[in-house]
Design a protein around this motif. Structure first.
Motif, PDB file in Angstrom:
ATOM      1  N   SER A  61       0.846  -1.191   0.000  1.00  0.00           N
ATOM      2  CA  SER A  61       0.000   0.000   0.000  1.00  0.00           C
ATOM      3  C   SER A  61       0.876   1.235   0.000  1.00  0.00           C
ATOM      4  CB  SER A  61      -0.925   0.006   1.227  1.00  0.00           C
ATOM      5  OG  SER A  61      -0.168   0.099   2.428  1.00  0.00           O
ATOM      6  N   VAL A  62       0.303   2.340  -0.411  1.00  0.00           N
ATOM      7  CA  VAL A  62       1.007   3.613  -0.462  1.00  0.00           C
ATOM      8  C   VAL A  62       0.183   4.652   0.299  1.00  0.00           C
ATOM      9  CG1 VAL A  62      -0.083   4.203  -2.665  1.00  0.00           C
ATOM     10  CG2 VAL A  62       2.025   5.351  -1.977  1.00  0.00           C
ATOM     11  N   LYS A  63       0.893   5.521   1.020  1.00  0.00           N
ATOM     12  CA  LYS A  63       0.236   6.596   1.766  1.00  0.00           C
ATOM     13  C   LYS A  63       0.494   7.915   1.049  1.00  0.00           C
ATOM     14  CE  LYS A  63       0.471   4.329   6.281  1.00  0.00           C
ATOM     15  NZ  LYS A  63       0.928   4.439   7.694  1.00  0.00           N
ATOM     16  N   LEU A  64      -0.591   8.652   0.807  1.00  0.00           N
ATOM     17  CA  LEU A  64      -0.498   9.874   0.008  1.00  0.00           C
ATOM     18  C   LEU A  64      -1.221  11.029   0.676  1.00  0.00           C
ATOM     19  CD1 LEU A  64      -1.475   8.253  -3.404  1.00  0.00           C
ATOM     20  CD2 LEU A  64       0.856   8.802  -2.649  1.00  0.00           C
ATOM     21  N   LEU A  65      -0.769  12.242   0.366  1.00  0.00           N
ATOM     22  CA  LEU A  65      -1.473  13.466   0.751  1.00  0.00           C
ATOM     23  C   LEU A  65      -1.927  14.134  -0.530  1.00  0.00           C
ATOM     24  CD1 LEU A  65      -2.297  15.405   3.070  1.00  0.00           C
ATOM     25  CD2 LEU A  65      -0.177  16.654   2.608  1.00  0.00           C
ATOM     26  N   VAL A  66      -3.251  14.276  -0.703  1.00  0.00           N
ATOM     27  CA  VAL A  66      -3.827  14.818  -1.932  1.00  0.00           C
ATOM     28  C   VAL A  66      -4.445  16.178  -1.636  1.00  0.00           C
ATOM     29  CG1 VAL A  66      -5.401  14.385  -3.839  1.00  0.00           C
ATOM     30  CG2 VAL A  66      -4.321  12.459  -2.658  1.00  0.00           C
ATOM     31  N   THR A  67      -4.089  17.174  -2.445  1.00  0.00           N
ATOM     32  CA  THR A  67      -4.559  18.544  -2.247  1.00  0.00           C
ATOM     33  C   THR A  67      -5.562  18.919  -3.331  1.00  0.00           C
ATOM     34  OG1 THR A  67      -2.425  19.158  -1.286  1.00  0.00           O
ATOM     35  CG2 THR A  67      -3.865  20.960  -1.991  1.00  0.00           C
ATOM     36  N   SER A  68      -6.685  19.503  -2.910  1.00  0.00           N
ATOM     37  CA  SER A  68      -7.726  19.935  -3.849  1.00  0.00           C
ATOM     38  C   SER A  68      -7.260  21.152  -4.643  1.00  0.00           C
ATOM     39  CB  SER A  68      -9.002  20.273  -3.080  1.00  0.00           C
ATOM     40  OG  SER A  68      -9.948  20.892  -3.912  1.00  0.00           O
ATOM     41  N   ALA A  69      -7.742  21.262  -5.879  1.00  0.00           N
ATOM     42  CA  ALA A  69      -7.361  22.383  -6.733  1.00  0.00           C
ATOM     43  C   ALA A  69      -8.073  23.673  -6.359  1.00  0.00           C
ATOM     44  CB  ALA A  69      -7.650  22.043  -8.192  1.00  0.00           C
ATOM     45  N   ASP A  70      -9.276  23.562  -5.775  1.00  0.00           N
ATOM     46  CA  ASP A  70     -10.059  24.777  -5.500  1.00  0.00           C
ATOM     47  C   ASP A  70     -10.680  24.781  -4.105  1.00  0.00           C
ATOM     48  OD1 ASP A  70     -11.868  22.795  -5.796  1.00  0.00           O
ATOM     49  OD2 ASP A  70     -13.000  23.723  -7.433  1.00  0.00           O
ATOM     50  N   ARG A  71     -10.069  24.068  -3.137  1.00  0.00           N
ATOM     51  CA  ARG A  71     -10.537  24.012  -1.747  1.00  0.00           C
ATOM     52  C   ARG A  71     -11.871  23.283  -1.590  1.00  0.00           C
ATOM     53  NH1 ARG A  71      -9.318  30.208   0.314  1.00  0.00           N
ATOM     54  NH2 ARG A  71      -7.073  30.170  -0.067  1.00  0.00           N
ATOM     55  N   SER A  72     -12.338  22.619  -2.650  1.00  0.00           N
ATOM     56  CA  SER A  72     -13.601  21.885  -2.558  1.00  0.00           C
ATOM     57  C   SER A  72     -13.338  20.471  -2.043  1.00  0.00           C
ATOM     58  CB  SER A  72     -14.296  21.833  -3.919  1.00  0.00           C
ATOM     59  OG  SER A  72     -13.475  21.169  -4.858  1.00  0.00           O
ATOM     60  N   ASP A  73     -14.399  19.803  -1.607  1.00  0.00           N
ATOM     61  CA  ASP A  73     -14.307  18.451  -1.075  1.00  0.00           C
ATOM     62  C   ASP A  73     -14.083  17.478  -2.232  1.00  0.00           C
ATOM     63  OD1 ASP A  73     -14.610  15.993   0.150  1.00  0.00           O
ATOM     64  OD2 ASP A  73     -16.305  16.611   1.390  1.00  0.00           O
ATOM     65  N   ILE A  74     -12.941  16.817  -2.235  1.00  0.00           N
ATOM     66  CA  ILE A  74     -12.591  15.927  -3.351  1.00  0.00           C
ATOM     67  C   ILE A  74     -12.691  14.451  -2.978  1.00  0.00           C
ATOM     68  CG2 ILE A  74     -11.086  17.587  -4.503  1.00  0.00           C
ATOM     69  CD1 ILE A  74      -8.715  16.216  -3.107  1.00  0.00           C
ATOM     70  N   ARG A  75     -13.231  14.129  -1.817  1.00  0.00           N
ATOM     71  CA  ARG A  75     -13.217  12.744  -1.359  1.00  0.00           C
ATOM     72  C   ARG A  75     -14.012  11.815  -2.283  1.00  0.00           C
ATOM     73  NH1 ARG A  75     -14.450  14.070   4.883  1.00  0.00           N
ATOM     74  NH2 ARG A  75     -15.713  15.630   3.795  1.00  0.00           N
ATOM     75  N   GLU A  76     -15.161  12.282  -2.776  1.00  0.00           N
ATOM     76  CA  GLU A  76     -15.928  11.421  -3.687  1.00  0.00           C
ATOM     77  C   GLU A  76     -15.174  11.183  -4.989  1.00  0.00           C
ATOM     78  OE1 GLU A  76     -19.921  12.610  -4.418  1.00  0.00           O
ATOM     79  OE2 GLU A  76     -20.534  12.506  -2.319  1.00  0.00           O
ATOM     80  N   ASP A  77     -14.528  12.234  -5.519  1.00  0.00           N
ATOM     81  CA  ASP A  77     -13.752  12.081  -6.750  1.00  0.00           C
ATOM     82  C   ASP A  77     -12.654  11.043  -6.567  1.00  0.00           C
ATOM     83  OD1 ASP A  77     -15.313  14.006  -7.871  1.00  0.00           O
ATOM     84  OD2 ASP A  77     -13.842  15.612  -7.736  1.00  0.00           O
ATOM     85  N   LEU A  78     -11.972  11.102  -5.430  1.00  0.00           N
ATOM     86  CA  LEU A  78     -10.892  10.155  -5.163  1.00  0.00           C
ATOM     87  C   LEU A  78     -11.434   8.732  -5.057  1.00  0.00           C
ATOM     88  CD1 LEU A  78      -8.837  12.108  -2.452  1.00  0.00           C
ATOM     89  CD2 LEU A  78      -8.607  12.186  -4.949  1.00  0.00           C
TER      90      LEU A  78
END
Length: 345
Positions: free
Chosen positions: A280-297
């Motif tokens: 497994s890999v651990k990542l930090l993902v940053t949104s492009a416009d401060r919106s909630d991106i959890r569903e997209d991920l």
């Protein structure tokens, strides 16, 4: 319920509070934070009528503290950091004394005292001398005197100061219950207390309000980006490629990335590569416009067949926000407060 309008208290040494402006609605529990000397106690003493402001206006349920102090004070229950107790009195005699001071009608005093004793868990201690009470029970008695006349507004200054962990939990629960029937302004140095009890945060620094926001909106107010930490099962490079291709994602950073030498060694053989693919890999993902991106991920990784083992939104803690707002230079704090005032206007 409470309106504090451009209130200042000025002293010769330029300390005090400057143009404090906020209001509270019925049923709110507001946490009032600030470093030592920020002006919290001064503000609460002006709200409760113990100090007169240099200028500005304080209204309690529409009654001016300056023009109608008696009517305004009847609406307030106040618990200072050191409860105003008389150690030689008993619990019951003290509460009857307070009932007389607060003009509780004689025919209602017995009922009111009994209700306060029941609500604050003082049953069985009615005849006990106050000096023999524990710190926790003295705090309970202090809260009892504050609610005895059924005020609309409760002002509590460090109500859990000096208590042990069990007593702190009990007093927090009592405050939470009191918030169902009262508006509460709570001053505290214990920041987790704000998250546990309050539905709004007010931070003061160097005599000025620097933040007034609901806890769930603190990150947005501070201009915080939307970041998510992930642990995903599958090949590292492919997962990073999938996430980076999303338009809503600004950056993908690997957490706990292997050192360069380890990475070269890991890529040397097929066995190592297969092990990487099944790990497994651990990542930090940053949104492009401060919106909630959890569903997209979620949908992108699910579609690619890479299961998410853990997903967590990363945000500034209240402690980090408090330090950020209260360690600025005086000029910067003043400018921030002025900017906030201009925005509110």
């Amino acid at each position: 319920m409470l309106e504090v309008k451009q209130v200042s208290k000025l002293y010769e040494n330029d300390r005090g509070v400057h143009n404090i402006d906020f209001s509270m609605q019925r049923g709110e529990i507001v946490g009032f934070l600030g470093p030592n000397g920020a002006g919290k106690t001064t503000t609460m003493r002006m709200i409760t009528g113990y100090l007169n402001p240099t200028h500005g206006q304080i209204l309690i349920d529409g009654h001016s503290m300056a023009d109608n102090p008696k009517k305004a004070r009847r609406k307030i229950g106040y618990l200072p950091e050191t409860p105003p107790l008389y150690p030689e009195m008993t619990v019951q005699s003290y509460l009857r004394f307070i009932a007389n001071l607060r003009d509780v009608p004689a025919r209602e005093q017995k009922l009111r005292v009994g209700e306060a004793i029941d609500k604050l868990g003082l049953q069985g201690r009615e005849k006990q001398i106050i000096r023999s009470l524990s710190k926790g029970y003295k705090q309970r008695l202090g809260l009892a005197q504050a609610i005895l006349h059924k005020p609309d507004l409760l002002v509590l200054d460090e109500p859990t100061s000096g208590l042990d962990p069990k007593q702190i939990i009990e007093i927090r629960q009592l405050i939470h219950e009191l918030g169902e029937n009262h508006t509460v302004l709570l001053s505290t140095h214990i920041l987790p207390e704000i998250n546990a009890i309050c539905n709004r945060v007010l931070i003061i620094n160097q005599g000025r309000v620097v933040l007034d926001e609901r806890p769930e909106h603190l990150g947005r107010t501070m201009g915080e980006t939307f970041e998510v930490s992930l642990e995903v099962k599958g090949p590292r490079e492919r997962i990073i490629t999938e996430l980076s291709s999303l338009e809503t994602v600004a950056a993908v950073k690997e957490l706990d990335a292997p050192a360069a030498a380890d990475a070269v060694e890991a890529s040397a053989g097929d066995a190592a590569s297969d092990e990487k693919d099944t790990g497994s890999v651990k990542l930090l993902v940053t949104s492009a416009d401060r919106s909630d991106i959890r569903e997209d991920l979620f949908f992108r990784l699910a579609g690619a067949g890479y299961p998410i083992l853990e997903m967590k939104r990363e945000s500034l803690s209240l402690e980090e926000i408090f330090l950020k707002l209260t360690t600025d230079e005086p000029g910067e704090v003043g400018a921030a407060a002025q900017e906030e005032g201009d925005t509110d206007a």
